[in-house]
Scaffold this motif. Sequence first.
Motif, mmCIF file in Angstrom:
data_model
loop_
_atom_site.group_PDB
_atom_site.id
_atom_site.type_symbol
_atom_site.label_atom_id
_atom_site.label_comp_id
_atom_site.label_asym_id
_atom_site.label_seq_id
_atom_site.Cartn_x
_atom_site.Cartn_y
_atom_site.Cartn_z
ATOM 1 N N GLY A 62 11.308 3.238 -3.372
ATOM 2 C CA GLY A 62 11.904 1.951 -3.019
ATOM 3 C C GLY A 62 10.858 0.876 -2.820
ATOM 4 N N ILE A 63 11.313 -0.359 -2.653
ATOM 5 C CA ILE A 63 10.404 -1.486 -2.469
ATOM 6 C C ILE A 63 9.870 -1.487 -1.042
ATOM 7 C CG2 ILE A 63 10.184 -4.005 -2.520
ATOM 8 C CD1 ILE A 63 12.621 -4.010 -4.435
ATOM 9 N N VAL A 64 8.543 -1.547 -0.915
ATOM 10 C CA VAL A 64 7.930 -1.566 0.414
ATOM 11 C C VAL A 64 7.008 -2.772 0.615
ATOM 12 C CG1 VAL A 64 8.037 0.942 0.635
ATOM 13 C CG2 VAL A 64 5.974 -0.122 -0.302
ATOM 14 N N GLY A 65 6.868 -3.605 -0.413
ATOM 15 C CA GLY A 65 5.992 -4.760 -0.279
ATOM 16 C C GLY A 65 5.928 -5.571 -1.546
ATOM 17 N N LYS A 66 5.166 -6.663 -1.480
ATOM 18 C CA LYS A 66 4.965 -7.554 -2.617
ATOM 19 C C LYS A 66 3.500 -7.965 -2.656
ATOM 20 C CE LYS A 66 6.349 -11.822 -2.306
ATOM 21 N NZ LYS A 66 7.219 -13.027 -2.228
ATOM 22 N N ALA A 67 2.923 -7.953 -3.865
ATOM 23 C CA ALA A 67 1.518 -8.300 -4.022
ATOM 24 C C ALA A 67 1.305 -9.798 -3.794
ATOM 25 C CB ALA A 67 1.035 -7.904 -5.416
ATOM 26 N N LEU A 68 0.400 -10.133 -2.873
ATOM 27 C CA LEU A 68 0.063 -11.538 -2.606
ATOM 28 C C LEU A 68 -0.932 -12.075 -3.616
ATOM 29 C CD1 LEU A 68 -0.328 -11.402 1.286
ATOM 30 C CD2 LEU A 68 1.517 -12.509 -0.001
ATOM 31 N N SER A 69 -1.659 -11.152 -4.229
ATOM 32 C CA SER A 69 -2.614 -11.496 -5.280
ATOM 33 C C SER A 69 -2.692 -10.307 -6.231
ATOM 34 C CB SER A 69 -3.992 -11.798 -4.687
ATOM 35 O OG SER A 69 -4.473 -10.684 -3.952
ATOM 36 N N THR A 70 -3.295 -10.490 -7.366
ATOM 37 C CA THR A 70 -3.393 -9.402 -8.332
ATOM 38 C C THR A 70 -4.238 -8.263 -7.756
ATOM 39 O OG1 THR A 70 -3.135 -10.858 -10.241
ATOM 40 C CG2 THR A 70 -4.198 -8.726 -10.622
ATOM 41 N N ILE A 71 -3.702 -7.052 -7.865
ATOM 42 C CA ILE A 71 -4.399 -5.857 -7.399
ATOM 43 C C ILE A 71 -4.693 -5.007 -8.628
ATOM 44 C CG2 ILE A 71 -4.337 -3.854 -5.875
ATOM 45 C CD1 ILE A 71 -2.082 -5.286 -4.313
ATOM 46 N N SER A 72 -5.946 -4.812 -8.921
ATOM 47 C CA SER A 72 -6.326 -4.053 -10.104
ATOM 48 C C SER A 72 -6.049 -2.571 -9.910
ATOM 49 C CB SER A 72 -7.815 -4.251 -10.411
ATOM 50 O OG SER A 72 -8.102 -5.613 -10.631
ATOM 51 N N SER A 73 -5.879 -1.868 -11.010
ATOM 52 C CA SER A 73 -5.740 -0.422 -10.965
ATOM 53 C C SER A 73 -6.919 0.157 -10.195
ATOM 54 C CB SER A 73 -5.709 0.150 -12.379
ATOM 55 O OG SER A 73 -5.739 1.554 -12.352
ATOM 56 N N GLY A 74 -6.627 0.989 -9.202
ATOM 57 C CA GLY A 74 -7.698 1.546 -8.375
ATOM 58 C C GLY A 74 -8.054 0.688 -7.180
ATOM 59 N N GLY A 75 -7.361 -0.441 -7.018
ATOM 60 C CA GLY A 75 -7.623 -1.325 -5.886
ATOM 61 C C GLY A 75 -6.818 -0.896 -4.668
ATOM 62 N N VAL A 76 -7.430 -0.965 -3.489
ATOM 63 C CA VAL A 76 -6.761 -0.530 -2.256
ATOM 64 C C VAL A 76 -5.772 -1.586 -1.780
ATOM 65 C CG1 VAL A 76 -8.516 -1.483 -0.686
ATOM 66 C CG2 VAL A 76 -7.143 0.485 0.027
ATOM 67 N N LEU A 77 -4.649 -1.166 -1.248
ATOM 68 C CA LEU A 77 -3.657 -2.084 -0.691
ATOM 69 C C LEU A 77 -4.033 -2.407 0.749
ATOM 70 C CD1 LEU A 77 -2.153 -0.914 -3.202
ATOM 71 C CD2 LEU A 77 -0.060 -1.009 -1.839
ATOM 72 N N SER A 78 -3.885 -3.668 1.130
ATOM 73 C CA SER A 78 -4.236 -4.099 2.478
ATOM 74 C C SER A 78 -3.314 -5.232 2.905
ATOM 75 C CB SER A 78 -5.696 -4.569 2.531
ATOM 76 O OG SER A 78 -5.843 -5.790 1.811
ATOM 77 N N THR A 79 -3.438 -5.650 4.146
ATOM 78 C CA THR A 79 -2.629 -6.773 4.628
ATOM 79 C C THR A 79 -3.067 -8.085 3.989
ATOM 80 O OG1 THR A 79 -4.118 -6.960 6.537
ATOM 81 C CG2 THR A 79 -2.076 -5.714 6.846
ATOM 82 N N GLN A 80 -4.237 -8.101 3.350
ATOM 83 C CA GLN A 80 -4.705 -9.309 2.663
ATOM 84 C C GLN A 80 -4.069 -9.478 1.284
ATOM 85 O OE1 GLN A 80 -7.134 -7.318 4.442
ATOM 86 N NE2 GLN A 80 -6.608 -8.808 6.029
ATOM 87 N N ASN A 81 -3.695 -8.382 0.632
ATOM 88 C CA ASN A 81 -3.149 -8.509 -0.728
ATOM 89 C C ASN A 81 -1.698 -8.044 -0.867
ATOM 90 O OD1 ASN A 81 -3.372 -5.678 -0.795
ATOM 91 N ND2 ASN A 81 -5.300 -5.714 -1.937
ATOM 92 N N VAL A 82 -1.080 -7.566 0.253
ATOM 93 C CA VAL A 82 0.309 -7.124 0.204
ATOM 94 C C VAL A 82 1.046 -7.654 1.431
ATOM 95 C CG1 VAL A 82 1.873 -5.125 0.306
ATOM 96 C CG2 VAL A 82 -0.174 -5.027 -1.118
ATOM 97 N N THR A 83 2.271 -8.120 1.236
ATOM 98 C CA THR A 83 3.117 -8.538 2.343
ATOM 99 C C THR A 83 4.422 -7.755 2.327
ATOM 100 O OG1 THR A 83 4.062 -10.475 3.478
ATOM 101 C CG2 THR A 83 4.317 -10.387 1.085
ATOM 102 N N HIS A 84 5.146 -7.818 3.440
ATOM 103 C CA HIS A 84 6.403 -7.079 3.566
ATOM 104 C C HIS A 84 7.463 -7.601 2.591
ATOM 105 C CE1 HIS A 84 9.960 -5.277 5.522
ATOM 106 N NE2 HIS A 84 10.519 -6.469 5.413
#
Length: 548
Positions: A62-84
């Motif tokens: 299911g949907i758990v977030g939305k990318a705030l900026s482009t996240i490259s393959s292998g890039g870690v998800l964080s509060t800086q690049n993902v929001t609820h």
Amino acid sequence: MNHKTLQIHPKDNVLVALQDLKAGENISFSGNDIILKDDVPAKHKFAINDLIKGAQVFMYGGIVGKALSTISSGGVLSTQNVTHEAEDFGEKTGDYLWDAPDISKFKDKTFMGFHRPDGQVGTGNYWLVIPMVFCENRNVDIIKDAFIEELGFGKPNPFKKMVREMASLYKSGQSRSFDTVSVETLVEKTEDRLFENIDGIKFLNHQVGCGGTRTDSQALCALIAGYINNPNVAGATILSLGCQNAQSSFMEEKLRLINPDFKKPLIILEQQVEGTEQQMLTRAIKETFVGMAEANTQSRESAPLSKLVVGLECGGSDGFSGISANPAVGYAADLVVALGGTAILSEFPELCGVEQELINRCVSDEKAERFSSLMRLYAAAAEASGSGFDMNPSPGNIKDGLITDAMKSSGAAKKGGTSPVTDVLDYGEYVNTPGLNLLCTPGNDVESTTAMAGAGANVILFTTGLGTPTGNPVTPVIKVSSNHKLAERMPDIIDINTGFVISGEKNIQQMGEEILEKVIKVASGEEKSKAMKLGQDDFIPWKRGVSL
């Protein structure tokens, strides 16, 4: 599950790191190589493929977030690049078909409990002393001081000797010698209790009952009524001032609604009627002693597992909670339901994003509509107070990989297993339908466990990834660790370690069965949970609309 990463659901576009991973490391997944762009701490997530700005993040299908900026393959998800971000929900669709677990190992098992006149069975036998308003807290404390040691319910405090030694060193001018002072290992008293069939006398202080909203006072009355009716309670002494909003008469009305044929000993004293404080306390102590003597005549007898009412809670969650501890507890809950028992899933802010799944699992449109309505009302109230479900993850949650509420909720909901939702309860209501019940409470650990005991839970399973000392005065709380490190670091609070799921040594079914075996032992009085041994008797009524 491999030893490095996990894709929880085939639809997910992220992987969970099962151990610390380094930037530049090559991760093989589904025939492709993913080069990590960042260090990925264990429990955190990284993108399988490039996620462009605005792309939805999927976990647990299911949907758990939305990318705030482009996240490259292998890039870690964080509060800086993902929001609820979470999926919306609507009406119930389709008929839910449940594939119940195999209960052959448990169908003939029983537990030793206290049978009540109304058919409920307690896993303990406690006497309660509760104030209707905070004005009576001091009087409750006086009764506590009079009873605890004299009846043999006192717990040793190893820190008293430690302080005594430090005080002696201080008086003799040896303050620099404090490092030589150590604390003794906590050992429970072994002397016999006066009332051997009573597990304890519990004193439930609180800070509500007057001066707040009428709604909070009414909710307190319903909560206290639920505690008195809880099968683990043999009887109760209620202290009322007399002029407060939370009137004892309203509490009695709530109690009659829960149980019209209530037959337990119940003592209600009103200070403004009784006269002096000494007169009231004298009467309270005498009548309580007589009531406890009556309660002591009861003893444990065999009961079917269908009499279990299991509360499901999580607190101090981490990125492994939704992979190991929560689904293992969910499997145990499914076993209880399949055996004819009851499970309670609460913490409505932590069901955000999985509402539609739960709606579809409801046994009727009416139940589905009630759940939907309670969720929307709660969310609106939270937003009106300047908060929202998206603010739910704590700093500890975020540090350990739960960076959005929907991500946290998707894992938290796993505690509810897969069985149909047979009933939906508002805060202060009491369970009367076997099966999985949804109970509207905050995500706050103590407010939620307080509510589940008030709804009739006779045992609570509590998962944690970071560690929390929460317990309950009348309902045994069994702590389940999501990972090995926590179980090793805090063995004084952890009862069961499901870290074996992460390390690949056990599966969810095995851990779920192990959890139910522990429940049976605790419910029978054969073992005490760690929270019980430590005397963790937390009780916080919900001031509705304020807590998440």
